[in-house]
Scaffold this motif. Structure first.
Motif, PDB file in Angstrom:
ATOM      1  N   LEU A  32       0.878  -1.264  -0.167  1.00 25.50           N
ATOM      2  CA  LEU A  32      -0.059  -0.177   0.074  1.00 25.50           C
ATOM      3  C   LEU A  32       1.002   1.243   0.019  1.00 25.50           C
ATOM      4  O   LEU A  32       0.520   2.201  -0.685  1.00 25.50           O
ATOM      5  CB  LEU A  32      -0.954  -0.088   1.320  1.00 25.50           C
ATOM      6  CG  LEU A  32      -2.089  -1.014   1.252  1.00 25.50           C
ATOM      7  CD1 LEU A  32      -2.589  -1.137   2.580  1.00 25.50           C
ATOM      8  CD2 LEU A  32      -2.896  -0.875   0.310  1.00 25.50           C
ATOM      9  N   GLU A  33       1.862   1.161   0.851  1.00 25.70           N
ATOM     10  CA  GLU A  33       3.093   2.409   0.907  1.00 25.70           C
ATOM     11  C   GLU A  33       3.538   2.601  -0.287  1.00 25.70           C
ATOM     12  O   GLU A  33       3.971   3.867  -0.631  1.00 25.70           O
ATOM     13  CB  GLU A  33       3.726   2.210   2.119  1.00 25.70           C
ATOM     14  CG  GLU A  33       2.650   2.494   3.321  1.00 25.70           C
ATOM     15  CD  GLU A  33       3.903   2.359   4.662  1.00 25.70           C
ATOM     16  OE1 GLU A  33       4.884   1.607   4.739  1.00 25.70           O
ATOM     17  OE2 GLU A  33       3.368   2.898   5.671  1.00 25.70           O
ATOM     18  N   ALA A  34       3.869   1.538  -1.199  1.00 28.49           N
ATOM     19  CA  ALA A  34       4.564   1.564  -2.512  1.00 28.49           C
ATOM     20  C   ALA A  34       3.611   2.381  -3.567  1.00 28.49           C
ATOM     21  O   ALA A  34       4.050   2.133  -4.472  1.00 28.49           O
ATOM     22  CB  ALA A  34       4.945   0.313  -2.675  1.00 28.49           C
ATOM     23  N   GLY A  35       2.478   2.482  -3.217  1.00 25.87           N
ATOM     24  CA  GLY A  35       1.421   2.930  -4.360  1.00 25.87           C
ATOM     25  C   GLY A  35       0.598   1.815  -4.749  1.00 25.87           C
ATOM     26  O   GLY A  35      -0.199   2.375  -5.864  1.00 25.87           O
ATOM     27  N   ASN A  36       0.488   0.758  -4.230  1.00 24.96           N
ATOM     28  CA  ASN A  36      -0.295  -0.350  -4.770  1.00 24.96           C
ATOM     29  C   ASN A  36      -1.756  -0.209  -3.985  1.00 24.96           C
ATOM     30  O   ASN A  36      -1.792  -0.851  -2.821  1.00 24.96           O
ATOM     31  CB  ASN A  36       0.263  -1.621  -4.823  1.00 24.96           C
ATOM     32  CG  ASN A  36      -0.750  -2.588  -5.540  1.00 24.96           C
ATOM     33  OD1 ASN A  36      -1.779  -2.642  -5.663  1.00 24.96           O
ATOM     34  ND2 ASN A  36      -0.107  -3.895  -5.741  1.00 24.96           N
ATOM     35  N   GLU A  43       0.653 -10.881  -4.788  1.00 25.13           N
ATOM     36  CA  GLU A  43       1.780  -9.872  -4.515  1.00 25.13           C
ATOM     37  C   GLU A  43       1.882  -9.730  -2.977  1.00 25.13           C
ATOM     38  O   GLU A  43       3.140  -9.850  -2.601  1.00 25.13           O
ATOM     39  CB  GLU A  43       0.864  -8.557  -5.260  1.00 25.13           C
ATOM     40  CG  GLU A  43       1.142  -8.302  -6.566  1.00 25.13           C
ATOM     41  CD  GLU A  43       0.415  -7.483  -6.891  1.00 25.13           C
ATOM     42  OE1 GLU A  43       0.598  -6.695  -7.977  1.00 25.13           O
ATOM     43  OE2 GLU A  43      -0.631  -6.858  -6.270  1.00 25.13           O
ATOM     44  N   ILE A  44       0.929 -10.066  -2.284  1.00 24.68           N
ATOM     45  CA  ILE A  44       1.164  -9.961  -0.796  1.00 24.68           C
ATOM     46  C   ILE A  44       1.872 -11.236  -0.396  1.00 24.68           C
ATOM     47  O   ILE A  44       2.806 -10.960   0.385  1.00 24.68           O
ATOM     48  CB  ILE A  44      -0.233 -10.100  -0.082  1.00 24.68           C
ATOM     49  CG1 ILE A  44      -1.214  -8.809  -0.369  1.00 24.68           C
ATOM     50  CG2 ILE A  44      -0.066 -10.219   1.500  1.00 24.68           C
ATOM     51  CD1 ILE A  44      -2.505  -8.738   0.133  1.00 24.68           C
ATOM     52  N   ALA A  45       1.501 -12.369  -0.894  1.00 22.12           N
ATOM     53  CA  ALA A  45       2.435 -13.415  -0.492  1.00 22.12           C
ATOM     54  C   ALA A  45       4.005 -13.257  -0.737  1.00 22.12           C
ATOM     55  O   ALA A  45       4.661 -13.849  -0.125  1.00 22.12           O
ATOM     56  CB  ALA A  45       1.877 -14.652  -1.278  1.00 22.12           C
ATOM     57  N   ALA A  46       3.963 -12.915  -2.130  1.00 19.87           N
ATOM     58  CA  ALA A  46       5.716 -12.679  -2.738  1.00 19.87           C
ATOM     59  C   ALA A  46       6.225 -11.966  -1.690  1.00 19.87           C
ATOM     60  O   ALA A  46       7.468 -12.014  -1.608  1.00 19.87           O
ATOM     61  CB  ALA A  46       5.396 -12.174  -4.065  1.00 19.87           C
ATOM     62  N   ARG A  47       5.570 -10.888  -1.256  1.00 28.10           N
ATOM     63  CA  ARG A  47       6.385  -9.789  -0.515  1.00 28.10           C
ATOM     64  C   ARG A  47       6.608 -10.379   0.846  1.00 28.10           C
ATOM     65  O   ARG A  47       7.670 -10.090   1.330  1.00 28.10           O
ATOM     66  CB  ARG A  47       5.729  -8.630  -0.331  1.00 28.10           C
ATOM     67  CG  ARG A  47       6.373  -7.532   0.104  1.00 28.10           C
ATOM     68  CD  ARG A  47       5.764  -6.149   0.074  1.00 28.10           C
ATOM     69  NE  ARG A  47       6.489  -4.981   0.836  1.00 28.10           N
ATOM     70  CZ  ARG A  47       6.957  -4.046   0.181  1.00 28.10           C
ATOM     71  NH1 ARG A  47       6.895  -3.911  -1.286  1.00 28.10           N
ATOM     72  NH2 ARG A  47       7.840  -3.090   0.712  1.00 28.10           N
TER      73      ARG A  47
END
Length: 204
Positions: A32-36, A43-47
């Motif tokens: 979210l803070e990265a602009g997504n 994406e959440i799982a990968a991060r």
């Protein structure tokens, strides 16, 4: 009697589960803070460094995940609110409210935008946002109690309270920052000016 050999593996699994849950929450916040504003589960799982299915093992759906983010940030939000003395001179209270709102709104900006997208479809996100909105209005009523009490007419008091809530809201701040392109200092100055216009002639 429980043997220590049985306790240790259980404690280890609980600790790993807590770490995984925290990593998932931090991953969502980071995206979210990265602009997504609407990251996918993948994406959440990968991060977070986990498999997508692991996300759903810990959080039933996106609503539960956003609820965990809200709970995770609640304590720091209270710290950011600070303590404003309602007996201080009006100019000082206005200065401190403007500084308080700038601190809070800049910190929550990315997560707030993501939550607003979910609010129409998520009862828990809606409830969390409504509770925060109410808390901010209550803070204004507490800090500016003398100015509100100076209005003899109940309708005028209600109108002043509503105006204060509107100008010191997230929506107004986001309009200054995102729509008008003001930096934090300029947006804070605009907020101070508006509050002064509403309150300066109400000083007790």
């Amino acid at each position: 009697m429980i043997d220590s050999a049985d306790v240790t593996p259980l404690d280890g699994r609980v600790a790993r589960s807590r770490r995984t849950r925290a990593a998932i929450v931090e991953a969502l916040v980071g995206l979210l803070e990265a602009g997504n504003p609407q990251p996918t589960v993948e994406e959440i799982a990968a991060r977070a460094g986990v498999a997508p299915r692991t996300v759903f093992q810990h959080y039933a759906d996106r609503e539960a995940l956003f609820a965990a983010v809200s709970a995770h940030r609640e304590a720091h939000l209270q710290e950011l609110m600070g303590a404003i003395d309602p007996g201080a001179p009006l100019a000082r209270r206005i200065e401190e409210i403007a500084a308080q709102r700038a601190r809070i709104y800049e910190w929550i900006a990315a997560v707030r935008r993501g939550a607003l997208l979910m609010e129409p479809f998520s009862p828990s996100v809606h409830a969390s946002l409504e509770a925060f909105r109410a808390a901010k209005r209550e803070e204004l009523a507490r800090v500016f109690a003398a100015e509100l009490a100076a209005r003899a007419d109940a309708g005028e008091r209600a109108a002043l309270a509503a105006a204060l809530g509107a100008v010191a809201s997230w929506s107004a701040w986001d309009a200054l920052r995102a729509q008008q392109g003001l930096d934090v200092e300029a947006a804070s100055a605009a907020l101070r000016l508006t509050l002064t216009g509403l309150l300066a002639d109400r000083a007790s």
